[in-house]
Design a protein around this motif. Sequence first.
Motif, short mmCIF file in Angstrom:
data_model
loop_
_atom_site.label_atom_id
_atom_site.label_comp_id
_atom_site.label_asym_id
_atom_site.label_seq_id
_atom_site.Cartn_x
_atom_site.Cartn_y
_atom_site.Cartn_z
N THR A 169 -4.59 5.31 4.52
CA THR A 169 -4.98 4.31 3.52
C THR A 169 -6.37 3.72 3.77
OG1 THR A 169 -4.10 2.38 4.68
CG2 THR A 169 -2.57 3.63 3.26
N GLY A 170 -6.87 3.83 4.99
CA GLY A 170 -8.16 3.24 5.32
C GLY A 170 -8.08 1.77 5.69
N PHE A 171 -6.88 1.28 6.03
CA PHE A 171 -6.71 -0.10 6.45
C PHE A 171 -6.23 -0.18 7.90
CE2 PHE A 171 -6.78 -0.71 1.93
CZ PHE A 171 -7.28 -1.99 1.75
N ARG A 172 -6.77 -1.15 8.62
CA ARG A 172 -6.32 -1.44 9.99
C ARG A 172 -5.46 -2.69 9.93
NH1 ARG A 172 -10.99 -1.63 13.24
NH2 ARG A 172 -11.33 -3.74 12.47
N THR A 183 -4.08 9.98 -2.20
CA THR A 183 -4.86 8.88 -2.75
C THR A 183 -4.12 7.57 -2.51
OG1 THR A 183 -5.65 10.35 -4.50
CG2 THR A 183 -5.93 7.99 -4.85
N PRO A 184 -4.76 6.59 -1.86
CA PRO A 184 -4.12 5.29 -1.66
C PRO A 184 -3.94 4.56 -2.99
CG PRO A 184 -6.02 5.54 -0.20
CD PRO A 184 -6.07 6.65 -1.19
N ARG A 185 -2.83 3.84 -3.12
CA ARG A 185 -2.54 3.05 -4.30
C ARG A 185 -1.97 1.70 -3.84
NH1 ARG A 185 -5.25 6.07 -7.30
NH2 ARG A 185 -4.36 7.93 -8.21
N ALA A 186 -2.38 0.63 -4.47
CA ALA A 186 -1.84 -0.70 -4.18
C ALA A 186 -1.03 -1.15 -5.40
CB ALA A 186 -2.97 -1.68 -3.90
N ILE A 187 0.22 -1.52 -5.15
CA ILE A 187 1.13 -1.96 -6.21
C ILE A 187 1.51 -3.41 -5.91
CG2 ILE A 187 3.37 -1.54 -7.32
CD1 ILE A 187 1.52 0.85 -7.66
N PRO A 188 1.48 -4.29 -6.91
CA PRO A 188 1.91 -5.67 -6.66
C PRO A 188 3.30 -5.71 -6.04
CG PRO A 188 0.90 -5.49 -8.83
CD PRO A 188 1.05 -4.09 -8.30
N LEU A 202 5.25 5.56 0.79
CA LEU A 202 4.67 4.73 1.82
C LEU A 202 3.92 5.63 2.80
CD1 LEU A 202 7.62 2.28 2.58
CD2 LEU A 202 5.51 1.75 1.35
N PRO A 203 2.86 5.13 3.43
CA PRO A 203 2.17 5.92 4.46
C PRO A 203 3.17 6.28 5.56
CG PRO A 203 0.93 3.93 3.95
CD PRO A 203 2.25 3.81 3.25
N ALA A 204 3.05 7.50 6.07
CA ALA A 204 4.00 7.96 7.09
C ALA A 204 3.40 9.12 7.86
CB ALA A 204 5.30 8.40 6.41
N LEU A 207 0.83 -1.20 0.00
CA LEU A 207 0.00 0.00 0.00
C LEU A 207 0.87 1.25 0.00
CD1 LEU A 207 -2.77 -0.88 2.60
CD2 LEU A 207 -2.87 -0.99 0.10
N PHE A 208 0.53 2.16 -0.89
CA PHE A 208 1.21 3.46 -1.01
C PHE A 208 0.17 4.56 -0.93
CE2 PHE A 208 3.99 0.54 -3.25
CZ PHE A 208 5.25 0.93 -2.86
N VAL A 209 0.64 5.78 -0.83
CA VAL A 209 -0.21 6.95 -1.01
C VAL A 209 0.44 7.83 -2.05
CG1 VAL A 209 -1.27 6.91 1.27
CG2 VAL A 209 0.86 8.17 0.94
N GLU A 210 -0.37 8.41 -2.89
CA GLU A 210 0.12 9.35 -3.89
C GLU A 210 -0.29 10.74 -3.43
OE1 GLU A 210 0.75 8.67 -8.49
OE2 GLU A 210 -1.36 8.71 -7.91
#
Length: 193
Positions: free
Chosen positions: A112-115, A158-163, A89-91, A73-76
């Motif tokens: 990111t909205g994830f726990r 904006t959250p982004r998911a990268i493989p 990365l979220p920080a 999970l990343f954020v843009e």
Amino acid sequence: MAEFPPDDGRRHESLPDPHPDWRVIESVPEYETGWFVGGYDLIEQPDGSRKRYYWAELATAVVVTAVTDDHVLFVEQYRPTIRHEQLELPAGVVEAEESFTAAARRELREETGFRADSLSLLEDVWVATGALRHKRAYVFAEGLEPVGQELDANEFLTPRAIPIEEAIQTVRSRPTNEATLQGLTLADEEGLL
């Protein structure tokens, strides 16, 4: 004169006593913005000469490498300081009395909205020690559950998911920051990616 260290609700790391060959004559905070304190230490060096060593102190921060469903999970977000959008990365800042993993859990949730079910400290380091008094921790998070973002008023991201297999190459091929690259590298070296 600014209060030092600042009592701003954020975590600030204590400095150890100076080395006996590097005597601190005075430590002077000269400038405070609410985000950082800038100042200098007048130091007597081992040869007896004196020099001012300038520094900026920032609150302690945490960077989160979070993995879910074979993705990182990343954020843009746009960074006005460098006038560019980046994939990061979220920080965020560690609050006073907050552990690195508690801060990582909070920042991951907000951005990111994830726990996360499981968080582990990978490393904590001093950053840019020639100019900064700033500690940063790197935390790995997994066992993620979507719960919804809770952005701060000043966050536009904006959250982004990268493989996973594309994560390092993706951030190396576009603007990013050292914290993101270090967080991914540490997780990769630990066999977590």
